[in-house]
Motif scaffolding. Structure first.
Motif, PDB file in Angstrom:
ATOM      1  N   ASP A   1       0.808  -1.203   0.012  1.00  0.00           N
ATOM      2  CA  ASP A   1       0.021  -0.123   0.031  1.00  0.00           C
ATOM      3  C   ASP A   1       0.917   1.343   0.039  1.00  0.00           C
ATOM      4  N   GLY A   2       2.197   1.051  -0.128  1.00  0.00           N
ATOM      5  CA  GLY A   2       3.007   2.393  -0.120  1.00  0.00           C
ATOM      6  C   GLY A   2       3.535   2.773   1.198  1.00  0.00           C
TER       7      GLY A   2
ATOM      8  N   ARG B   1       2.007   2.872  -5.269  1.00  0.00           N
ATOM      9  CA  ARG B   1       2.909   2.354  -4.228  1.00  0.00           C
ATOM     10  C   ARG B   1       4.072   3.107  -4.281  1.00  0.00           C
TER      11      ARG B   1
END
Length: 572
Positions: free
Chosen positions: A418-419, A452
């Motif tokens: 999700d980064g 991301r």
DNA sequence: GCCGTTTTCGGCCCGACTGTTTTCAGTCG
């Protein structure tokens, strides 16, 4: 027998034993030995002789004895016995993604396929899906991946090519009549992947030299020859070309031609003709006779050009840029003040921080960032926040006690799908250098992967995006990513992009570095060293920058300490 | 096959993903 050949024997032994279902730890022991042998920077023979080899980690009595056998006889009975059980082509099949020892063996036993070609036939005839554990999807994957495999045969990593070329150059230099030897071709241009080793010798006895030059384990089969050269296949897949200059004056002409690439040389020849010069050995001639040649520089000077180092020789357009006034000012190895991506024994590195620091001092560095993996990368023994805190204290103690070289508290932190990052902000804030890298879920859709990575680049604690495209040369394609968007984010948030100098990555590539520099994005060369000898990979990173032809000031680790500390601190 | 202040045997890097399965083996990083 040279270290690379020893390493190859152990790697093959490991592969074959794996195929045979041998104890996986034994397999890994051989593989570790292969890696170690490949990374030595002195001949295994001398290490074996004075008893130092067996003291190295991962080398015990059995492996030392096998090294001894290889050095003494050129053979390894254990390898021959293992090779007799399975066809060599199965090892190539094992290189397919998703096909390991078990499945390769299963294909062999169920279908009788023993090499990639036979597997291709079987897959196209839909016979693979009948094998237990395989289905239509894996059958299609096999066909697709075989095509990729096919494309990369005959090409090896630059690092291997350089070793092979250096070994062969030593042989060539000892041939009768030889006065000097140079490595030309793609190796001299520092191409990432090399399909041909190209060596040039100046000799008083060309025929004698060419005859003797063939007597070397690298020469498998002669595929072409002329009065002053031969070309041969090698056991490593790439080809070998040896050219002999019969008179010293022609040596540099031949070096230029054999260094190539072809389009660059053609452009030079066209330019010569347009200047009323005739391009022929030993260089360029006008009516009065040949212009003097005492080095490659003279050949460029005769054309009114500045010297164009091999790394910038491409399609000929660089010749036109030079005609328009461009003078290459390329990064020099000596300008590098430190390494910002190194792993210690805290995670998956082989050496202690003390050993790494000592090695960095020997290289004359002012700083070294010790960037071990973050917690979630279990395979690499990623550091818990507690261990990281202890490591940070050890670094502070080292710096207090050892002036001169500064160790930087660093981490290579995983970018989650999700980064977000794998350490909490307060932990990141306690670090001098944060590299953010993708180590999982490589197959996200392009939009998601871009999101991301961009998010990580925008993170206020991130200094460097590690190995930005994720490619592994000859092994894995880059992940789907909109690099231009990542570069734009990097520019906006003053995040640097890594040139990972590990020869199997070289990521960013030279083209990408040019793109980054054009947008005003700074780059950092990091060796990603997992053992201290790998600090030498710095020269591969330097070569990427030289090939990109960008201003050395673009490269963060040319900066002196003070300037770097300020830039790192600004991110907080 | 290597290694050792948990030591001469019994560990050794571990968890996720994938495509194949009907509960998991194999591969990979």
């Amino acid at each position: 027998m040279h270290n690379v050949q020893l390493a190859r024997a152990f790697a093959q032994l490991a592969d074959l034993l794996e195929l045979a279902g041998e104890n996986p730890f034994k397999v890994r022991a051989y593989r570790r030995a292969a890696d170690l042998l490949a990374s030595l920077n002195e001949p295994a023979a001398s290490l074996l002789r004075d008893g130092r080899l067996i003291q190295m980690p991962g080398i015990g009595r059995q492996i030392a004895a096998k090294v001894d056998e290889l050095l003494a006889t050129g053979r390894l009975r254990a390898l021959e016995a293992a090779a007799a059980r399975f066809p060599a082509g199965l090892l190539e099949i094992m290189e397919l993604p998703g096909v390991g020892p078990k499945r390769a063996r299963s294909l062999f036993e169920h279908l009788g396929v023993s090499n990639p070609r036979e597997l291709d036939e079987a897959a196209r005839a839909h016979r693979v899906r009948a094998v237990p554990g395989f289905g239509a999807k894996s059958e299609a994957d096999i066909v697709r991946n075989l095509a990729v495999l096919e494309k990369r045969t005959g090409v090896v990593l630059l690092s291997l090519a350089r070793r092979l070329a250096a070994d062969y150059a030593a042989h060539l230099a000892a041939c009768p009549g030889v006065e000097r030897v140079m490595i030309a071709g793609a190796v001299r241009r520092w191409e990432e992947l090399v399909g041909e080793l190209n060596l040039v010798a100046a000799s008083r006895d060309p025929a004698g030299t060419l005859a003797a030059a063939r007597l070397h384990p690298l020469v498998a089969e002669i595929t072409g020859q002329g009065g002053d050269f031969f070309r041969a296949t090698t056991p490593w897949g790439l080809t070998l070309k040896v050219t002999v200059a019969a008179d010293g004056a022609s040596f540099w002409w031949i070096i230029l031609r054999e260094t190539g690439p072809r389009d660059h040389v053609r452009r030079l020849e066209d330019l010569a003709v347009s200047l009323g010069l005739e391009p022929r050995p030993p260089g360029f001639s006008r009516a009065g006779g040949p212009l003097p040649v005492n080095g490659e520089e003279d050949l460029y000077r005769a054309l009114g050009l500045p010297y164009l180092p091999p790394e910038v020789r491409e399609d000929g357009s660089e010749v036109d840029r030079a005609l328009a006034g461009w003078i290459p000012r390329l990064l020099d190895r000596g300008q590098i003040r430190g390494d910002l991506h190194v792993h210690s024994a805290y995670s998956d590195g082989r050496n202690s921080m003390g050993e790494l620091a000592a090695a960095a001092r020997r290289l004359g560095y002012a700083y070294l960032a010790v960037t071990d993996h973050s917690a979630s990368l279990k395979v690499a023994r990623g550091l818990s926040t507690e261990v990281l805190a202890a490591k940070n204290r050890a670094i502070d103690e080292y710096n207090a006690a050892n002036p001169g070289l500064r160790l930087l508290r660093g981490a290579e932190v995983d970018i989650r799908p999700d980064g977000s990052l794998d350490y909490p902000d307060e932990v990141l804030a306690g670090l001098d250098v944060v590299i953010a890298s993708v180590h999982s879920r490589f197959n996200l859709p392009r939009a998601q992967m871009t999101e991301r990575v961009v998010k990580a680049v925008q993170n206020r604690y991130v200094h460097i995006l590690g190995h930005p495209t994720g490619r592994l040369l000859n092994q894995r394609e880059p992940y789907a990513l909109d690099l231009e968007r990542v570069l734009a984010a990097a520019r906006d948030h003053d995040t640097w992009l890594e040139i990972n100098a590990s020869p199997e990555r070289l990521d960013l590539s030279a083209e990408h570095v040019r793109l980054a520099a054009g947008l005003g994005v700074k780059v950092v060369i990091g060796t990603d060293a997992h053992e201290m000898n790998n600090l030498e990979y710095m020269e591969y990173g330097v070569a990427v920058v030289r090939r990109a032809g960008v201003d050395p000031a673009t490269v963060v680790n040319t900066w002196e300490g003070g300037e770097l500390w300020r830039a790192l601190g600004k991110k907080r």
